[in-house]
Design a protein around this motif. Structure first.
Motif, PDB file in Angstrom:
ATOM      1  N   GLY A  35      33.090  63.895  26.252  1.00 43.53           N
ATOM      2  CA  GLY A  35      34.381  63.608  26.856  1.00 43.53           C
ATOM      3  C   GLY A  35      34.481  62.146  27.260  1.00 43.53           C
ATOM      4  O   GLY A  35      33.648  61.327  26.877  1.00 43.53           O
ATOM      5  N   ALA A  36      35.503  61.838  28.053  1.00 44.69           N
ATOM      6  CA  ALA A  36      35.721  60.435  28.410  1.00 44.69           C
ATOM      7  C   ALA A  36      36.237  60.299  29.831  1.00 44.69           C
ATOM      8  O   ALA A  36      36.887  61.209  30.362  1.00 44.69           O
ATOM      9  N   VAL A  37      35.920  59.171  30.430  1.00 49.76           N
ATOM     10  CA  VAL A  37      36.554  58.713  31.658  1.00 49.76           C
ATOM     11  C   VAL A  37      37.066  57.306  31.378  1.00 49.76           C
ATOM     12  O   VAL A  37      36.689  56.681  30.382  1.00 49.76           O
ATOM     13  N   ALA A  38      37.936  56.801  32.249  1.00 47.47           N
ATOM     14  CA  ALA A  38      38.511  55.469  32.046  1.00 47.47           C
ATOM     15  C   ALA A  38      38.242  54.600  33.269  1.00 47.47           C
ATOM     16  O   ALA A  38      38.023  55.107  34.379  1.00 47.47           O
ATOM     17  N   ALA A  39      38.262  53.294  33.062  1.00 47.13           N
ATOM     18  CA  ALA A  39      38.132  52.342  34.157  1.00 47.13           C
ATOM     19  C   ALA A  39      39.095  51.194  33.918  1.00 47.13           C
ATOM     20  O   ALA A  39      39.220  50.700  32.787  1.00 47.13           O
ATOM     21  N   CYS A  40      39.780  50.788  34.962  1.00 51.38           N
ATOM     22  CA  CYS A  40      40.704  49.662  34.879  1.00 51.38           C
ATOM     23  C   CYS A  40      40.622  48.928  36.211  1.00 51.38           C
ATOM     24  O   CYS A  40      41.201  49.365  37.219  1.00 51.38           O
ATOM     25  N   ALA A  41      39.872  47.830  36.233  1.00 48.21           N
ATOM     26  CA  ALA A  41      39.610  47.127  37.485  1.00 48.21           C
ATOM     27  C   ALA A  41      38.968  45.787  37.177  1.00 48.21           C
ATOM     28  O   ALA A  41      38.551  45.519  36.044  1.00 48.21           O
ATOM     29  N   ALA A  43      36.205  54.523  28.684  1.00 42.26           N
ATOM     30  CA  ALA A  43      37.341  53.799  28.100  1.00 42.26           C
ATOM     31  C   ALA A  43      37.698  52.681  29.068  1.00 42.26           C
ATOM     32  O   ALA A  43      38.445  52.909  30.027  1.00 42.26           O
ATOM     33  N   PRO A  44      37.155  51.467  28.874  1.00 40.24           N
ATOM     34  CA  PRO A  44      37.478  50.357  29.773  1.00 40.24           C
ATOM     35  C   PRO A  44      38.814  49.732  29.374  1.00 40.24           C
ATOM     36  O   PRO A  44      39.003  49.357  28.217  1.00 40.24           O
ATOM     37  N   LEU A  45      39.737  49.618  30.312  1.00 37.65           N
ATOM     38  CA  LEU A  45      41.100  49.200  30.002  1.00 37.65           C
ATOM     39  C   LEU A  45      41.423  47.871  30.662  1.00 37.65           C
ATOM     40  O   LEU A  45      40.909  47.543  31.739  1.00 37.65           O
ATOM     41  N   ALA A  46      42.302  47.114  30.029  1.00 37.59           N
ATOM     42  CA  ALA A  46      42.656  45.781  30.506  1.00 37.59           C
ATOM     43  C   ALA A  46      43.712  45.852  31.598  1.00 37.59           C
ATOM     44  O   ALA A  46      44.821  46.348  31.354  1.00 37.59           O
ATOM     45  N   PRO A  47      43.424  45.349  32.815  1.00 35.92           N
ATOM     46  CA  PRO A  47      44.445  45.329  33.865  1.00 35.92           C
ATOM     47  C   PRO A  47      45.686  44.527  33.496  1.00 35.92           C
ATOM     48  O   PRO A  47      46.755  44.731  34.084  1.00 35.92           O
ATOM     49  N   SER A  48      45.558  43.631  32.519  1.00 36.60           N
ATOM     50  CA  SER A  48      46.693  42.804  32.106  1.00 36.60           C
ATOM     51  C   SER A  48      47.689  43.563  31.223  1.00 36.60           C
ATOM     52  O   SER A  48      48.759  43.049  30.915  1.00 36.60           O
ATOM     53  N   SER A  49      47.344  44.781  30.827  1.00 36.45           N
ATOM     54  CA  SER A  49      48.261  45.582  30.007  1.00 36.45           C
ATOM     55  C   SER A  49      49.473  46.013  30.831  1.00 36.45           C
ATOM     56  O   SER A  49      49.417  46.059  32.061  1.00 36.45           O
ATOM     57  N   THR A  50      50.557  46.346  30.160  1.00 39.77           N
ATOM     58  CA  THR A  50      51.731  46.845  30.870  1.00 39.77           C
ATOM     59  C   THR A  50      51.434  48.219  31.452  1.00 39.77           C
ATOM     60  O   THR A  50      50.581  48.954  30.925  1.00 39.77           O
ATOM     61  N   PHE A 103      38.624  55.248  37.159  1.00 38.98           N
ATOM     62  CA  PHE A 103      38.088  54.309  38.133  1.00 38.98           C
ATOM     63  C   PHE A 103      39.024  53.103  38.165  1.00 38.98           C
ATOM     64  O   PHE A 103      39.301  52.504  37.112  1.00 38.98           O
ATOM     65  N   LEU A 104      39.497  52.716  39.334  1.00 35.51           N
ATOM     66  CA  LEU A 104      40.451  51.610  39.423  1.00 35.51           C
ATOM     67  C   LEU A 104      40.266  50.869  40.744  1.00 35.51           C
ATOM     68  O   LEU A 104      39.388  51.208  41.543  1.00 35.51           O
ATOM     69  N   ASP A 105      41.088  49.849  40.967  1.00 35.10           N
ATOM     70  CA  ASP A 105      41.081  49.134  42.235  1.00 35.10           C
ATOM     71  C   ASP A 105      42.517  48.988  42.736  1.00 35.10           C
ATOM     72  O   ASP A 105      43.473  49.453  42.092  1.00 35.10           O
ATOM     73  N   GLN A 106      42.671  48.340  43.882  1.00 39.30           N
ATOM     74  CA  GLN A 106      43.974  48.273  44.529  1.00 39.30           C
ATOM     75  C   GLN A 106      45.014  47.598  43.640  1.00 39.30           C
ATOM     76  O   GLN A 106      46.154  48.056  43.539  1.00 39.30           O
ATOM     77  N   GLY A 107      44.632  46.493  43.017  1.00 39.10           N
ATOM     78  CA  GLY A 107      45.583  45.766  42.183  1.00 39.10           C
ATOM     79  C   GLY A 107      46.130  46.613  41.051  1.00 39.10           C
ATOM     80  O   GLY A 107      47.336  46.608  40.778  1.00 39.10           O
ATOM     81  N   VAL A 108      45.267  47.352  40.393  1.00 42.62           N
ATOM     82  CA  VAL A 108      45.708  48.210  39.293  1.00 42.62           C
ATOM     83  C   VAL A 108      46.545  49.369  39.813  1.00 42.62           C
ATOM     84  O   VAL A 108      47.551  49.757  39.205  1.00 42.62           O
ATOM     85  N   SER A 109      46.162  49.925  40.961  1.00 40.68           N
ATOM     86  CA  SER A 109      46.931  51.029  41.543  1.00 40.68           C
ATOM     87  C   SER A 109      48.377  50.613  41.799  1.00 40.68           C
ATOM     88  O   SER A 109      49.316  51.356  41.500  1.00 40.68           O
TER      89      SER A 109
END
Length: 518
Positions: free
Chosen positions: A63-69, A90-97, A114-120
């Motif tokens: 399976g998969a989990v994602a992170a954006c931070a 699945a590491p994702l770019a915070p700069s994405s829309t 997994f994320l941080d305040q800015g991405v939230s």
């Protein structure tokens, strides 16, 4: 089993190597972020807690989990802990829309984000489209705090026997030419990156500067061999020239992976030469065109070797240029890596001979499984020779010289066809950049009633330089062939770039097509 014994195996895993380093040298520092440090013993224990937490929450191997931070110790631990549970990241770019992020999270099938305040805050408008459970790596109210989500200290996961073809990560393309595609890379593919670590000088005493984001394959091909070899990774949340130099000097850095625009900013900084960088053994570059002049400047003023990698996140084939060994080949991206079969093909899919231009296709032990949930796009990215051997199409156009070095022309999609002639923007960019006032230039094709397409240049001047756009265009056109001449030239304060430093040519085409009126 010792790290050396594991590395000698045909296949192994990064989590197993980290456990071996933790057993052999538990107090050796694995990660540094600012004033914080985590040893291999601490990292191994934190990975266990992450893996146990995922198993508790029902995450299954495969399976998969994602992170954006932003980059952090917690992000690295979450990534590695997921791997230990057999779960892909699945590491994702915070700069994405926000819409793009929501789509990628859904496509990956991630059960947890997994994320941080800015991405939230960025995702507030699309939160209803995201079913993945949020966990805040920075301890903010972006989700359940990471420390609260983790099982108690000392928790151990159920052992998982990771298979070579299981997904290690799903890296999404930038989406600058359409919807992002999830590139599935296996543990077997990543083990190839581990295996070439010693050749790059990675080992237990390596100290690597990590200044590009964790969602980028550029970063992972440097971080993985560092930790696999038992070295230390110095993490930067964001790249800053002076901060990079200060940290490299303080921690006696031996390795760094940087994209060309970072090299340019470092070398142009007025105080670069006052920093002690004598500890460097090797520096790496990838992800964007790297000019011969800039490579020469790095070799002259920055101790240690310089290796440029050219390839794709999808894998298929990598070129390696050891610039310090081949100073006469700085205009190339090097020769195919050992064991990589790379060829050039024409528009009809036929191989072209040495000296002729063609699209680069490659086969290697390090190839993606395919695009996640997109078998059609996977098939489009493949080419097979007469024997049926599978190659990955790069979309890049180049030419081999007699010694097997590749001179890269352009992305196939960036080639300009004007009046029936093929025009390679890189040729024009080299001419424009030859003017003493120019810091960098990008050439794109604009629609033309007369020619179909015609080249235009977007230019950034050096600090303190001054020249009129029309004068610079005239200067360049005097040096270009008749079919190459620029129809327009605009001076800009900067060029639009992705977070990893690639010039966004589609944005330039869309924004400046109006410069041509014929």
């Amino acid at each position: 089993m010792s790290p050396a014994d594991l590395l000698a195996q045909p296949f192994g895993t990064l989590p197993a190597l980290i456990a071996a380093h933790a057993a052999e040298r538990p107090d050796h520092v694995a990660l540094i972020q600012g004033e914080r440090k985590v040893t291999y013993g601490g990292l191994d224990a934190l990975m266990d807690r992450v893996a146990a937490g995922l198993q508790r929450d029902g995450a299954e191997p495969g399976g998969a989990v994602a992170a954006c931070a932003l980059t952090s110790i917690e992000y690295v631990a979450a990534f590695l802990g997921a791997l230990r549970a057999g779960v892909a990241m699945a590491p994702l770019a915070p700069s994405s829309t926000p819409e793009s992020l929501a789509g990628m999270i859904a496509d990956s099938g991630a059960s947890l984000l997994f994320l941080d305040q800015g991405v939230s805050e960025q995702l507030e408008g699309v939160s209803g489209q995201i079913s993945a459970r949020p966990v805040a790596l920075d301890g903010s109210d972006a989700g359940e705090a990471f420390e609260a989500w983790l099982p108690p200290a000392g928790s151990k996961p159920e052992p998982v026997e990771i298979q070579p073809d299981w997904p290690f990560n799903i890296i999404y393309s930038s989406g600058t030419t359409g919807a992002p595609k999830g590139i599935v890379q296996s543990h077997a593919m990543r083990w190839q990156h581990v295996g070439r670590g010693p050749a790059g000088g990675y080992g237990p005493d390596a100290v690597t500067m990590i200044s590009t984001p964790l969602y980028s394959n550029t970063t992972l091909v440097c971080l993985i061999p560092t930790l696999a070899g038992g070295g230390t990774a110095v993490l930067m949340e964001k790249f800053d020239v002076v901060r990079f130099l200060e940290l490299a000097e303080r921690h006696r850095a031996t390795h760094a992976m940087l994209v060309p625009v970072q090299y340019r900013r470092l070398m142009e900084h007025a105080d670069f030469d006052r920093f002690d960088l004598s500890s460097f053994r090797m520096k790496f570059a990838t992800s964007a065109p790297f000019s011969a002049a800039l490579k020469a400047d790095v070799l002259k003023r920055w101790p240690g070797g310089l290796i440029e990698y050219f390839g794709m996140t999808e894998g298929g084939g990598t070129f390696i240029l050891a610039a310090h060994e081949h100073p006469d080949k700085l205009h190339t991206v090097g020769r195919p890596a050992p064991g990589h079969d790379i060829r050039l093909i024409d528009e009809e899919g036929r191989e072209v001979p040495v000296g002729e231009i063609g699209e680069v296709v490659g086969h290697s032990p390090a190839m993606m499984n395919g695009y996640h949930n997109q078998p059609g796009k996977t098939a489009d990215a493949e080419w097979r020779d007469a024997s049926g051997k599978r190659f990955i199409r790069t979309g890049d156009v180049g030419r081999f010289d007699a010694e097997g070095f590749l001179t890269l022309m352009d992305r196939k999609k960036d080639m300009i066809i004007s009046g029936g002639f093929n025009i390679y923007p890189s040729d024009l960019e080299a001419v424009v950049a030859g003017h003493e006032a120019v810091a960098e230039a990008a050439v794109v094709g604009a629609p033309s009633n007369r020619w179909g397409e015609t080249p235009i240049a977007l230019v950034v001047l050096r600090d303190g330089a001054a020249i009129e756009a029309e004068a610079l265009r005239a200067w360049a056109n005097e040096r270009l062939g008749k079919t190459q001449r620029l129809a327009a030239l605009e001076i800009l304060p900067s060029l639009p770039r992705s977070a990893i430093g690639k010039v966004l040519k589609r944005e330039l085409r869309d924004q400046y097509a109006h410069l041509v009126r014929d």
